[in-house]
Design a protein around this motif. Sequence first.
Motif, PDB file in Angstrom:
ATOM      1  N   VAL A  27       0.853  -1.193   0.000  1.00  0.00           N
ATOM      2  CA  VAL A  27       0.000   0.000   0.000  1.00  0.00           C
ATOM      3  C   VAL A  27       0.894   1.251   0.000  1.00  0.00           C
ATOM      4  O   VAL A  27       1.334   1.707   1.058  1.00  0.00           O
ATOM      5  N   PRO A  28       1.199   1.795  -1.173  1.00  0.00           N
ATOM      6  CA  PRO A  28       2.017   3.017  -1.204  1.00  0.00           C
ATOM      7  C   PRO A  28       1.164   4.245  -0.856  1.00  0.00           C
ATOM      8  O   PRO A  28       0.015   4.352  -1.304  1.00  0.00           O
ATOM      9  N   THR A  29       1.727   5.153  -0.066  1.00  0.00           N
ATOM     10  CA  THR A  29       0.997   6.378   0.292  1.00  0.00           C
ATOM     11  C   THR A  29       1.962   7.561   0.350  1.00  0.00           C
ATOM     12  O   THR A  29       3.179   7.386   0.343  1.00  0.00           O
ATOM     13  N   MET A  30       1.344   8.739   0.481  1.00  0.00           N
ATOM     14  CA  MET A  30       2.142   9.938   0.729  1.00  0.00           C
ATOM     15  C   MET A  30       1.922  10.419   2.169  1.00  0.00           C
ATOM     16  O   MET A  30       2.223  11.576   2.491  1.00  0.00           O
ATOM     17  N   GLY A  31       1.390   9.546   3.012  1.00  0.00           N
ATOM     18  CA  GLY A  31       1.224   9.909   4.417  1.00  0.00           C
ATOM     19  C   GLY A  31       0.029  10.806   4.657  1.00  0.00           C
ATOM     20  O   GLY A  31      -0.862  10.893   3.822  1.00  0.00           O
ATOM     21  N   ALA A  32       0.024  11.474   5.833  1.00  0.00           N
ATOM     22  CA  ALA A  32      -1.165  12.211   6.298  1.00  0.00           C
ATOM     23  C   ALA A  32      -2.364  11.268   6.193  1.00  0.00           C
ATOM     24  O   ALA A  32      -3.372  11.568   5.542  1.00  0.00           O
ATOM     25  N   GLY A  36      -9.312   6.221   4.541  1.00  0.00           N
ATOM     26  CA  GLY A  36      -9.231   5.709   3.174  1.00  0.00           C
ATOM     27  C   GLY A  36      -7.976   4.863   3.009  1.00  0.00           C
ATOM     28  O   GLY A  36      -8.019   3.727   2.523  1.00  0.00           O
ATOM     29  N   HIS A  37      -6.839   5.414   3.453  1.00  0.00           N
ATOM     30  CA  HIS A  37      -5.580   4.649   3.390  1.00  0.00           C
ATOM     31  C   HIS A  37      -5.707   3.370   4.224  1.00  0.00           C
ATOM     32  O   HIS A  37      -5.257   2.295   3.804  1.00  0.00           O
ATOM     33  N   ILE A  38      -6.292   3.527   5.409  1.00  0.00           N
ATOM     34  CA  ILE A  38      -6.358   2.379   6.319  1.00  0.00           C
ATOM     35  C   ILE A  38      -7.242   1.269   5.738  1.00  0.00           C
ATOM     36  O   ILE A  38      -6.987   0.081   5.952  1.00  0.00           O
ATOM     37  N   SER A  39      -8.261   1.659   4.960  1.00  0.00           N
ATOM     38  CA  SER A  39      -9.098   0.627   4.323  1.00  0.00           C
ATOM     39  C   SER A  39      -8.264  -0.181   3.325  1.00  0.00           C
ATOM     40  O   SER A  39      -8.485  -1.383   3.145  1.00  0.00           O
ATOM     41  N   LEU A  40      -7.285   0.460   2.684  1.00  0.00           N
ATOM     42  CA  LEU A  40      -6.401  -0.264   1.758  1.00  0.00           C
ATOM     43  C   LEU A  40      -5.545  -1.271   2.536  1.00  0.00           C
ATOM     44  O   LEU A  40      -5.351  -2.411   2.104  1.00  0.00           O
ATOM     45  N   LYS A  70       3.034  22.606   0.862  1.00  0.00           N
ATOM     46  CA  LYS A  70       1.975  22.634   1.886  1.00  0.00           C
ATOM     47  C   LYS A  70       1.386  21.252   2.137  1.00  0.00           C
ATOM     48  O   LYS A  70       0.413  21.121   2.881  1.00  0.00           O
ATOM     49  N   TYR A  71       1.943  20.226   1.498  1.00  0.00           N
ATOM     50  CA  TYR A  71       1.360  18.894   1.669  1.00  0.00           C
ATOM     51  C   TYR A  71       1.472  18.493   3.141  1.00  0.00           C
ATOM     52  O   TYR A  71       2.551  18.586   3.738  1.00  0.00           O
ATOM     53  N   PRO A  72       0.340  18.077   3.768  1.00  0.00           N
ATOM     54  CA  PRO A  72       0.388  17.803   5.209  1.00  0.00           C
ATOM     55  C   PRO A  72       1.296  16.622   5.556  1.00  0.00           C
ATOM     56  O   PRO A  72       1.358  15.642   4.819  1.00  0.00           O
ATOM     57  N   LEU A 146      -0.834  -5.172  -5.274  1.00  0.00           N
ATOM     58  CA  LEU A 146      -0.696  -3.727  -5.067  1.00  0.00           C
ATOM     59  C   LEU A 146      -2.098  -3.148  -4.851  1.00  0.00           C
ATOM     60  O   LEU A 146      -2.993  -3.383  -5.660  1.00  0.00           O
ATOM     61  N   PHE A 147      -2.273  -2.405  -3.757  1.00  0.00           N
ATOM     62  CA  PHE A 147      -3.595  -1.892  -3.401  1.00  0.00           C
ATOM     63  C   PHE A 147      -3.641  -0.378  -3.629  1.00  0.00           C
ATOM     64  O   PHE A 147      -2.846   0.363  -3.054  1.00  0.00           O
ATOM     65  N   MET A 148      -4.590   0.037  -4.492  1.00  0.00           N
ATOM     66  CA  MET A 148      -4.709   1.456  -4.817  1.00  0.00           C
ATOM     67  C   MET A 148      -6.185   1.857  -4.688  1.00  0.00           C
ATOM     68  O   MET A 148      -7.075   1.023  -4.826  1.00  0.00           O
ATOM     69  N   GLY A 149      -6.420   3.152  -4.467  1.00  0.00           N
ATOM     70  CA  GLY A 149      -7.782   3.624  -4.237  1.00  0.00           C
ATOM     71  C   GLY A 149      -8.450   4.125  -5.506  1.00  0.00           C
ATOM     72  O   GLY A 149      -7.835   4.839  -6.306  1.00  0.00           O
ATOM     73  N   GLN A 150      -9.731   3.771  -5.644  1.00  0.00           N
ATOM     74  CA  GLN A 150     -10.519   4.271  -6.790  1.00  0.00           C
ATOM     75  C   GLN A 150     -10.646   5.792  -6.757  1.00  0.00           C
ATOM     76  O   GLN A 150     -10.885   6.425  -7.782  1.00  0.00           O
ATOM     77  N   LYS A 151     -10.469   6.371  -5.581  1.00  0.00           N
ATOM     78  CA  LYS A 151     -10.492   7.842  -5.435  1.00  0.00           C
ATOM     79  C   LYS A 151      -9.627   8.510  -6.514  1.00  0.00           C
ATOM     80  O   LYS A 151      -9.975   9.548  -7.049  1.00  0.00           O
ATOM     81  N   ASP A 152      -8.474   7.880  -6.815  1.00  0.00           N
ATOM     82  CA  ASP A 152      -7.581   8.405  -7.853  1.00  0.00           C
ATOM     83  C   ASP A 152      -7.740   7.524  -9.096  1.00  0.00           C
ATOM     84  O   ASP A 152      -6.866   6.727  -9.431  1.00  0.00           O
ATOM     85  N   TYR A 153      -8.906   7.693  -9.743  1.00  0.00           N
ATOM     86  CA  TYR A 153      -9.310   6.767 -10.798  1.00  0.00           C
ATOM     87  C   TYR A 153      -8.296   6.703 -11.931  1.00  0.00           C
ATOM     88  O   TYR A 153      -7.876   5.632 -12.370  1.00  0.00           O
ATOM     89  N   CYS A 175      -9.453  -0.381  -4.656  1.00  0.00           N
ATOM     90  CA  CYS A 175     -10.302  -0.399  -3.464  1.00  0.00           C
ATOM     91  C   CYS A 175     -11.276   0.783  -3.482  1.00  0.00           C
ATOM     92  O   CYS A 175     -10.922   1.871  -3.937  1.00  0.00           O
ATOM     93  N   PRO A 176     -12.507   0.563  -2.957  1.00  0.00           N
ATOM     94  CA  PRO A 176     -13.518   1.625  -3.035  1.00  0.00           C
ATOM     95  C   PRO A 176     -13.150   2.884  -2.263  1.00  0.00           C
ATOM     96  O   PRO A 176     -12.431   2.828  -1.263  1.00  0.00           O
ATOM     97  N   THR A 177     -13.679   3.999  -2.721  1.00  0.00           N
ATOM     98  CA  THR A 177     -13.416   5.302  -2.095  1.00  0.00           C
ATOM     99  C   THR A 177     -14.129   5.389  -0.739  1.00  0.00           C
ATOM    100  O   THR A 177     -15.333   5.160  -0.660  1.00  0.00           O
ATOM    101  N   GLN A 178     -13.378   5.737   0.291  1.00  0.00           N
ATOM    102  CA  GLN A 178     -13.973   5.953   1.615  1.00  0.00           C
ATOM    103  C   GLN A 178     -14.366   7.419   1.720  1.00  0.00           C
ATOM    104  O   GLN A 178     -13.609   8.301   1.302  1.00  0.00           O
TER     105      GLN A 178
HETATM  106  P1  AMP Z   1      -2.055   9.234  -1.388  1.00  0.00           P
HETATM  107  O1  AMP Z   1      -1.455   9.206  -0.006  1.00  0.00           O
HETATM  108  O2  AMP Z   1      -3.017  10.360  -1.595  1.00  0.00           O
HETATM  109  O3  AMP Z   1      -1.021   9.102  -2.471  1.00  0.00           O
HETATM  110  O4  AMP Z   1      -2.954   7.929  -1.478  1.00  0.00           O
HETATM  111  C1  AMP Z   1      -2.408   6.654  -1.293  1.00  0.00           C
HETATM  112  C2  AMP Z   1      -3.401   5.635  -1.741  1.00  0.00           C
HETATM  113  O5  AMP Z   1      -4.612   5.774  -0.982  1.00  0.00           O
HETATM  114  C3  AMP Z   1      -3.797   5.809  -3.217  1.00  0.00           C
HETATM  115  O6  AMP Z   1      -3.923   4.529  -3.823  1.00  0.00           O
HETATM  116  C4  AMP Z   1      -5.130   6.502  -3.114  1.00  0.00           C
HETATM  117  O7  AMP Z   1      -5.971   6.288  -4.228  1.00  0.00           O
HETATM  118  C5  AMP Z   1      -5.705   5.868  -1.869  1.00  0.00           C
HETATM  119  N1  AMP Z   1      -6.748   6.707  -1.298  1.00  0.00           N
HETATM  120  C6  AMP Z   1      -6.683   8.047  -1.074  1.00  0.00           C
HETATM  121  N2  AMP Z   1      -7.859   8.499  -0.604  1.00  0.00           N
HETATM  122  C7  AMP Z   1      -8.691   7.428  -0.535  1.00  0.00           C
HETATM  123  C8  AMP Z   1     -10.056   7.249  -0.136  1.00  0.00           C
HETATM  124  N3  AMP Z   1     -10.803   8.260   0.281  1.00  0.00           N
HETATM  125  N4  AMP Z   1     -10.564   5.996  -0.194  1.00  0.00           N
HETATM  126  C9  AMP Z   1      -9.819   4.954  -0.632  1.00  0.00           C
HETATM  127  N5  AMP Z   1      -8.533   5.058  -1.023  1.00  0.00           N
HETATM  128  C10 AMP Z   1      -7.988   6.280  -0.981  1.00  0.00           C
END
Ligand code: AMP
Length: 281
Positions: A27-32, A36-40, A70-72, A146-153, A175-178
């Motif tokens: 589950v790659p993220t940019m933190g903060a 939504g991230h936790i659901s992944l 300004k990214y948190p 690899l788990f990614m969020g539909q939020k970033d379609y 994974c569905p958008t939270q």
């Molecule tokens: P980011 O930290 O914004 O790069 O997001 C990391 C991952 O979390 C990406 O795959 C996003 O699509 C996913 N993500 C971000 N927001 C949500 C959300 N609200 N619901 C589900 N996944 C999300």
Amino acid sequence: MVIFKKVAYIQQYISAQRVGGRQVGFVPTMGALHDGHISLVGQAKQAADMVVSSIFVNPTQFNDKADFEKYPISVEADVAMLIDAGCDVLLLPSVDEMYPNGTADMPVFDFGYLDTVLEGAKRPGHFKGVGQIVARLLDIVKPDKLFMGQKDYQQCMVVKNLLQQLGSNTDMIICPTQREPDGLAMSSRNRRLTTPQRALAGVIYQCLVSIKTKQTEGNFALVHKECADLMAAKGFEVEYISLADADDLTILDNYNANRPMVALIAAKLGDIRLIDNMLLQ
Ligand code: AMP
């Protein structure tokens, strides 16, 4: 949870843990982090034997310098959330660790049409940066899933394309958008919204629902105008309200019952840029 700052060490650790065919979910993220991230992470835990996450605010995917600055950042809280969620391994690298030789010699991926529409058009260079960092992370973690969020379609489509270009065996799970109770898609950027901005932000979701509901009336131009007017009246600066083929992101002028459809919106509230989308079937 074991935390690594060094690429060489996490690689050693993961390859030692992989013995016996243990499946690695990533589950790659940019933190903060938010739910939504936790659901992944939750989905990765169910589908893999070991969950690896990363927190890295990748400078090369920010076309807007101020947005990057300004990214948190909330590493301590993020670590606590990942531990609670049962994440096994966290990569928390520096920029030098991710780009030890800079980016000049890194491979550049061509995403063709995908890089020219919607986010690609509004954020020049963004998907080039996404391609760079995801390829680097995949090379380090070598995940089975690899788990990614539909939020970033569109990002999901770009990464799917990247996996094909790399000839990768990694499965991508979208994974569905939270959402918050008012429908606002959870996003790290939401925490920068002021209280009045936050009170308005659910309008994006309301517009997506209305685009979906009114497909039976068959007049997207009308719904588009209603949504654009509503959002402008609430103080949004709309970048796009679009209807597209959900498989290839071809922009559609009107609803088409013969195609899978997705509605996508990008808009700014003050200097905070928000995106969201909804499948129409
Ligand atoms: P980011 O930290 O914004 O790069 O997001 C990391 C991952 O979390 C990406 O795959 C996003 O699509 C996913 N993500 C971000 N927001 C949500 C959300 N609200 N619901 C589900 N996944 C999300």
